[in-house]
Each structure stands twice: as C-alpha cells, then as structure tokens.
Design a protein around this motif. Structure first.
Motif, PDB file in Angstrom:
ATOM      1  N   VAL A   1       7.669  -2.992  -7.606  1.00 22.44           N
ATOM      2  CA  VAL A   1       7.032  -3.770  -8.667  1.00 22.44           C
ATOM      3  C   VAL A   1       6.080  -4.749  -7.999  1.00 22.44           C
ATOM      4  O   VAL A   1       6.500  -5.590  -7.192  1.00 22.44           O
ATOM      5  CB  VAL A   1       8.073  -4.518  -9.521  1.00 22.44           C
ATOM      6  CG1 VAL A   1       7.393  -5.250 -10.673  1.00 22.44           C
ATOM      7  CG2 VAL A   1       9.107  -3.535 -10.058  1.00 22.44           C
ATOM      8  N   MET A   2       4.784  -4.636  -8.340  1.00 19.36           N
ATOM      9  CA  MET A   2       3.764  -5.321  -7.563  1.00 19.36           C
ATOM     10  C   MET A   2       2.749  -6.027  -8.438  1.00 19.36           C
ATOM     11  O   MET A   2       2.579  -5.687  -9.611  1.00 19.36           O
ATOM     12  CB  MET A   2       3.012  -4.307  -6.679  1.00 19.36           C
ATOM     13  CG  MET A   2       3.885  -3.509  -5.756  1.00 19.36           C
ATOM     14  SD  MET A   2       2.878  -2.352  -4.809  1.00 19.36           S
ATOM     15  CE  MET A   2       1.727  -3.495  -4.039  1.00 19.36           C
ATOM     16  N   SER A   3       2.052  -6.973  -7.835  1.00 18.89           N
ATOM     17  CA  SER A   3       0.869  -7.581  -8.450  1.00 18.89           C
ATOM     18  C   SER A   3       0.073  -8.240  -7.338  1.00 18.89           C
ATOM     19  O   SER A   3       0.656  -8.766  -6.389  1.00 18.89           O
ATOM     20  CB  SER A   3       1.246  -8.613  -9.518  1.00 18.89           C
ATOM     21  OG  SER A   3       1.869  -9.732  -8.919  1.00 18.89           O
ATOM     22  N   PRO A   4      -1.257  -8.182  -7.412  1.00 12.72           N
ATOM     23  CA  PRO A   4      -2.055  -8.820  -6.368  1.00 12.72           C
ATOM     24  C   PRO A   4      -2.000 -10.338  -6.421  1.00 12.72           C
ATOM     25  O   PRO A   4      -2.209 -10.999  -5.412  1.00 12.72           O
ATOM     26  CB  PRO A   4      -3.471  -8.310  -6.648  1.00 12.72           C
ATOM     27  CG  PRO A   4      -3.466  -7.937  -8.092  1.00 12.72           C
ATOM     28  CD  PRO A   4      -2.076  -7.471  -8.383  1.00 12.72           C
ATOM     29  N   LYS A   5      -1.713 -10.906  -7.592  1.00 14.90           N
ATOM     30  CA  LYS A   5      -1.657 -12.359  -7.762  1.00 14.90           C
ATOM     31  C   LYS A   5      -0.320 -12.764  -8.377  1.00 14.90           C
ATOM     32  O   LYS A   5       0.320 -11.972  -9.062  1.00 14.90           O
ATOM     33  CB  LYS A   5      -2.801 -12.837  -8.664  1.00 14.90           C
ATOM     34  CG  LYS A   5      -4.195 -12.595  -8.090  1.00 14.90           C
ATOM     35  CD  LYS A   5      -5.269 -13.056  -9.052  1.00 14.90           C
ATOM     36  CE  LYS A   5      -6.658 -12.836  -8.484  1.00 14.90           C
ATOM     37  NZ  LYS A   5      -6.926 -13.691  -7.319  1.00 14.90           N
TER      38      LYS A   5
ATOM     39  N   GLY B   1       0.286  -9.840  -3.512  1.00  8.44           N
ATOM     40  CA  GLY B   1      -0.613  -9.461  -2.431  1.00  8.44           C
ATOM     41  C   GLY B   1      -0.180  -8.202  -1.717  1.00  8.44           C
ATOM     42  O   GLY B   1       0.667  -7.442  -2.199  1.00  8.44           O
ATOM     43  N   LEU B   2      -0.774  -7.966  -0.547  1.00  9.99           N
ATOM     44  CA  LEU B   2      -0.521  -6.749   0.222  1.00  9.99           C
ATOM     45  C   LEU B   2      -0.142  -7.101   1.660  1.00  9.99           C
ATOM     46  O   LEU B   2      -0.769  -6.646   2.620  1.00  9.99           O
ATOM     47  CB  LEU B   2      -1.761  -5.846   0.215  1.00  9.99           C
ATOM     48  CG  LEU B   2      -2.143  -5.234  -1.139  1.00  9.99           C
ATOM     49  CD1 LEU B   2      -3.451  -4.461  -1.023  1.00  9.99           C
ATOM     50  CD2 LEU B   2      -1.031  -4.311  -1.647  1.00  9.99           C
ATOM     51  N   GLY B   3       0.883  -7.916   1.797  1.00  9.50           N
ATOM     52  CA  GLY B   3       1.372  -8.268   3.125  1.00  9.50           C
ATOM     53  C   GLY B   3       2.102  -7.107   3.776  1.00  9.50           C
ATOM     54  O   GLY B   3       2.299  -6.039   3.182  1.00  9.50           O
ATOM     55  N   GLU B   4       2.549  -7.303   5.023  1.00 10.10           N
ATOM     56  CA  GLU B   4       3.168  -6.216   5.772  1.00 10.10           C
ATOM     57  C   GLU B   4       4.464  -5.722   5.128  1.00 10.10           C
ATOM     58  O   GLU B   4       4.767  -4.521   5.182  1.00 10.10           O
ATOM     59  CB  GLU B   4       3.448  -6.654   7.214  1.00 10.10           C
ATOM     60  CG  GLU B   4       4.417  -7.827   7.359  1.00 10.10           C
ATOM     61  CD  GLU B   4       4.804  -8.070   8.810  1.00 10.10           C
ATOM     62  OE1 GLU B   4       4.459  -7.237   9.665  1.00 10.10           O
ATOM     63  OE2 GLU B   4       5.472  -9.092   9.078  1.00 10.10           O
ATOM     64  N   HIS B   5       5.211  -6.616   4.500  1.00  9.98           N
ATOM     65  CA  HIS B   5       6.453  -6.191   3.850  1.00  9.98           C
ATOM     66  C   HIS B   5       6.165  -5.337   2.618  1.00  9.98           C
ATOM     67  O   HIS B   5       6.903  -4.395   2.317  1.00  9.98           O
ATOM     68  CB  HIS B   5       7.283  -7.419   3.461  1.00  9.98           C
ATOM     69  CG  HIS B   5       7.678  -8.270   4.619  1.00  9.98           C
ATOM     70  ND1 HIS B   5       7.216  -9.553   4.795  1.00  9.98           N
ATOM     71  CD2 HIS B   5       8.481  -8.019   5.690  1.00  9.98           C
ATOM     72  CE1 HIS B   5       7.735 -10.065   5.893  1.00  9.98           C
ATOM     73  NE2 HIS B   5       8.486  -9.161   6.469  1.00  9.98           N
TER      74      HIS B   5
ATOM     75  N   CYS C   1      -6.971  -4.265  -5.552  1.00  5.25           N
ATOM     76  CA  CYS C   1      -5.716  -3.781  -4.972  1.00  5.25           C
ATOM     77  C   CYS C   1      -5.678  -2.261  -4.962  1.00  5.25           C
ATOM     78  O   CYS C   1      -5.351  -1.634  -3.941  1.00  5.25           O
ATOM     79  CB  CYS C   1      -4.537  -4.345  -5.757  1.00  5.25           C
ATOM     80  SG  CYS C   1      -2.920  -3.767  -5.215  1.00  5.25           S
ATOM     81  N   PHE C   2      -6.028  -1.636  -6.080  1.00 11.81           N
ATOM     82  CA  PHE C   2      -6.039  -0.181  -6.152  1.00 11.81           C
ATOM     83  C   PHE C   2      -7.028   0.404  -5.149  1.00 11.81           C
ATOM     84  O   PHE C   2      -6.755   1.430  -4.505  1.00 11.81           O
ATOM     85  CB  PHE C   2      -6.392   0.281  -7.557  1.00 11.81           C
ATOM     86  CG  PHE C   2      -5.255   0.235  -8.531  1.00 11.81           C
ATOM     87  CD1 PHE C   2      -5.470  -0.081  -9.860  1.00 11.81           C
ATOM     88  CD2 PHE C   2      -3.962   0.516  -8.132  1.00 11.81           C
ATOM     89  CE1 PHE C   2      -4.415  -0.122 -10.771  1.00 11.81           C
ATOM     90  CE2 PHE C   2      -2.897   0.478  -9.024  1.00 11.81           C
ATOM     91  CZ  PHE C   2      -3.137   0.154 -10.344  1.00 11.81           C
ATOM     92  N   ALA C   3      -8.190  -0.218  -5.015  1.00 15.61           N
ATOM     93  CA  ALA C   3      -9.214   0.285  -4.091  1.00 15.61           C
ATOM     94  C   ALA C   3      -8.686   0.278  -2.654  1.00 15.61           C
ATOM     95  O   ALA C   3      -8.872   1.253  -1.908  1.00 15.61           O
ATOM     96  CB  ALA C   3     -10.485  -0.555  -4.210  1.00 15.61           C
ATOM     97  N   VAL C   4      -8.024  -0.804  -2.264  1.00 19.61           N
ATOM     98  CA  VAL C   4      -7.488  -0.898  -0.910  1.00 19.61           C
ATOM     99  C   VAL C   4      -6.397   0.142  -0.677  1.00 19.61           C
ATOM    100  O   VAL C   4      -6.373   0.829   0.351  1.00 19.61           O
ATOM    101  CB  VAL C   4      -6.936  -2.319  -0.643  1.00 19.61           C
ATOM    102  CG1 VAL C   4      -6.182  -2.368   0.677  1.00 19.61           C
ATOM    103  CG2 VAL C   4      -8.056  -3.334  -0.652  1.00 19.61           C
ATOM    104  N   LEU C   5      -5.497   0.298  -1.640  1.00 15.82           N
ATOM    105  CA  LEU C   5      -4.391   1.234  -1.471  1.00 15.82           C
ATOM    106  C   LEU C   5      -4.870   2.680  -1.453  1.00 15.82           C
ATOM    107  O   LEU C   5      -4.272   3.530  -0.783  1.00 15.82           O
ATOM    108  CB  LEU C   5      -3.356   1.028  -2.583  1.00 15.82           C
ATOM    109  CG  LEU C   5      -2.613  -0.304  -2.526  1.00 15.82           C
ATOM    110  CD1 LEU C   5      -1.641  -0.430  -3.690  1.00 15.82           C
ATOM    111  CD2 LEU C   5      -1.866  -0.446  -1.200  1.00 15.82           C
TER     112      LEU C   5
END
Length: 399
Positions: free
Chosen positions: A149-153, A268-272, A300-304
């Motif tokens: 379960v994720m969100s960039p902010k 965000g998109l940290g290492e964890h 976020c989608f673009a990076v992933l």
C-alpha cells in the motif's frame, strides 16, 4: 525470441516496426490485414502463428472501436500480452484504451528509435507478467499475496486504507493475514488498530526470528479481528538498523506463512519501499483528490515503469473524493494514466474511526466510505475473482 503481431495495412509503419525490432530486440513480426477484424477475435486467433505474441500492435488503419473490442478480449484471455494502439491520441480515446487493457496509445508518426524503446518496454512488461503467472515453486508451498500500500506523498489516508484492507481480508482468510508497518520512523498502524505491541519490526529482522518463521510469528501482535500485525519500531532511530535486505527477507518469510501480507509503506520511493516492490504481487496506490497528490502519483508511476517495479496486480484508490474539489475522477485518470479502481468519498466517519483505533470495516459501517473500502477488499477475494471479476484494473465507482 520476442514475437510481435501488427494489424495494419500501412506499409510505411510496418517497415518502421521491422527496423525497430531488427536490432537488439531480435524479434519476428507477423502482419495481419485490418480485414481480419471483420470476423471477430476468433478469426484473429486462427491467423496467429503458434502461441500468442508478446506484443500486439493495433493500427494504424484499424478502426478504434474494432481495436478496443479486440483488445478487451485479448486482455481477458491473454493478460500477459502487451497491447499497443496506434492512433491519434485524445483524452477520451486514451481513457477508453486504458479500460480495454491497452498499455500505450501512440501516433502513427512515431520514429524508429522511439518505437524501439516502446517495444522493448512492452516486451519487458510481458515478461514480467509471464513470471507473475508462472507456477508456484516445486516445494509445493503456495506463496501468499504481498500487497504493498503506497503513496508518493503523506496525508492521503494510506494507513487508513491499509488497516481497513487488512481487516477486510481477515474476514476472507481468518488468521491468514498480517499487516506490516514499514513506515519505520513514524508508522501509525499500531495506533490505527488500537494495539500495544510487545515486539516491533526491529525485533523481527534480527536474531532468531530472521532465520526461523516460527520464531517470527512469536513477534507478531494478534488483533481481535483475527489478523496479525508487525508494528513499526518504538523510536525513529531504530530504523537506521533495518536495511532493504532485512525487509526483503522479512516479507519473503511472511509470504510463506500467510495468505495475505499487507505492507503499509512510508511515503515516497525509499530503499525499503523498493525492496517491498521487488516482493509484491500487488500494489495499492492511494491518491488524494488534489493536484499535488495526483501529480506526485503520475511521477511515481513513471519512475516505477522505468525501474520495471510495477507489480502485476495494480489497484488505484482515490481517497477524499469530493465533487466540489474542482477536479473529477476522469481528470485524475487522465493525469496519472491509469484507471481509478476504487473511490472513497470524503467522510467524517473515517477520521473518527482512526482516532478510535477501530477501522470502519471492523465496525460494519454502511456509509459510502465503507462501501468503497469493501470494493477494494473484494478485488483480493478469490470468490470474487472466480465469479468473473478478474479485470484487476477496472474502475469501481462509489456514488
């Protein structure tokens, strides 16, 4: 060898496709005439040489309605095939294409180099889906679904969605669900579930628990609703001693013991978070109904996509939905480039339930926000999927 099928009568475009795949892609191209669509999907299948292709290119020269009908059938029967539509993009066409399972919509004027990049990305996506559909390991032990379960902010209700999802899945698989709080510095899963854990994730990734799943279970906290929880460290400083490798091993352990592993990640998109996505079978992205949140999710989608870390199961949740916000669900879809799967209206009940530590799905509330969360839970229910609702990226709108 990559295999491509193009339904087009435009020889110039066909030539560009052949140039694009003649290099590093090392693929073969089969071309079908648009007339094949007159007989319907069955006639298309009969024309294919062998197994379905990795990439199906629709157009140019194919009527959009015919292309979308064929795409819908392919997406249902062969979800591992990447579908491309070659037509003049418009907001309406792009949305219709997304709902039909088409990966990209591009103009017929696309150059060879851009086309090569697009086809290479489509092949990688196809390979990723095939790996996700492959059989379980020979050990015979079925691996559970890992739901990130994720969100960039922050501030979009991610933890509220995660805790309600875990509670809802607990009714589908009693004692077969564990929720992991991976917001290692400021996680709120314990608060959201009214738990006072004796142990935390810090204990679980070190010592005997990291080597023995039975010991690991002893570090989990049992919730009255019939689920387990592994809560965040007691202090933010403890997060410094938890690495991405620890997270990957932990999730793999839990997936071997539980039917569902719900991971509430940090914003965000940290290492964890990236380590979680490497293990995830599903991603639930939570987006607020405001411009910064929507734009953040688009990035976020673009990076992933570039990192090839988008899980096979994709579920997008629009939280705090409000018709008076100035933007619509369609606006959000057009910006982030994927359909919204569940809409949760703005609600007074959700903040109240969070403050009480009793998720709305635990209290059986019938308000619209509860209905939206139930729709999200249904997407992971095997009975719901078996009933024919296996379009994992279709939108569910709650009035």
């Amino acid at each position: 060898m990559s295999r491509f099928v193009a339904i087009t009568a435009v020889r110039d475009f066909e030539g560009r496709v052949r140039q694009a795949i003649s290099g590093a892609l090392h693929g073969e191209l089969q071309t079908l005439s648009p007339d094949v669509l007159k007989g319907g999907p069955d006639d298309v299948f009969k024309q294919l040489n062998g197994a379905p292709p990795e990439v199906l290119i629709l157009g140019p020269g194919v009527a959009p309605d015919d292309a979308l009908k064929l795409a819908t059938v392919f997406d249902l029967q062969f979800p591992e095939v990447s579908l491309l539509l070659v037509a003049e993009p418009s907001p309406e066409l792009v949305l219709r294409a997304m709902h039909s399972g088409i990966r990209d919509v591009v103009t017929s004027e696309i150059g060879v180099n851009d086309l090569r990049v697009l086809l290479e990305r489509s092949c990688l996506a196809s390979a990723s889906r095939r790996r996700g559909m492959s059989a379980a390991p020979e050990s015979g032990q079925e691996r559970g679904r890992v739901i990130a379960v994720m969100s960039p902010k922050g501030g979009v209700g991610k933890t509220t969605v995660a805790t309600n999802l875990a509670i809802g899945l607990g009714k589908v698989a009693p004692m077969g669900v564990v929720i992991v709080d991976l917001d290692l510095q400021f996680g709120d899963v314990a608060t959201g579930l009214l738990l006072e854990p004796e142990h935390s994730i810090s204990d679980a990734v070190h010592g005997a628990a990291a080597q023995d799943s039975m010991v690991l279970k002893a570090y989990l906290t049992v919730h009255p609703a019939g689920i387990y929880a592994l809560c965040a460290p007691r202090t933010p400083a403890e997060s410094d001693f938890i690495t991405a490798e620890h997270v990957g091993r932990l999730i793999n352990q839990l997936a071997s013991e539980f039917k569902y592993v719900v991971v509430d990640t940090a914003p965000g998109l940290g290492e964890h978070v990236l380590a979680t996505l490497e293990q995830a079978t599903d991603g639930v992205w939570v987006c607020g109904m405001d411009v910064p949140s929507v734009r953040g999710l688009h990035k976020c989608f673009a990076v992933l996509r570039e990192l090839q870390l988008l899980p096979q199961g994709r579920h997008t949740v629009l939280n705090f939905a409000d018709r008076k916000s100035g933007i619509t669900v369609q606006d959000v879809e057009a910006t982030i480039g994927v359909p919204i799967d569940a809409v949760i209206p703005r609600s007074r009940t959700l903040p109240f339930s969070t403050n009480r530590g009793v998720p709305v799905l635990q209290s059986n509330s019938r308000e619209p926000a509860s209905k939206g969360l139930k729709k999200l839970v249904e997407r992971f229910d095997p009975q719901w999927v078996a009933a024919g609702h296996h379009k994992l990226h279709r939108r569910v709108v709650v009035s």
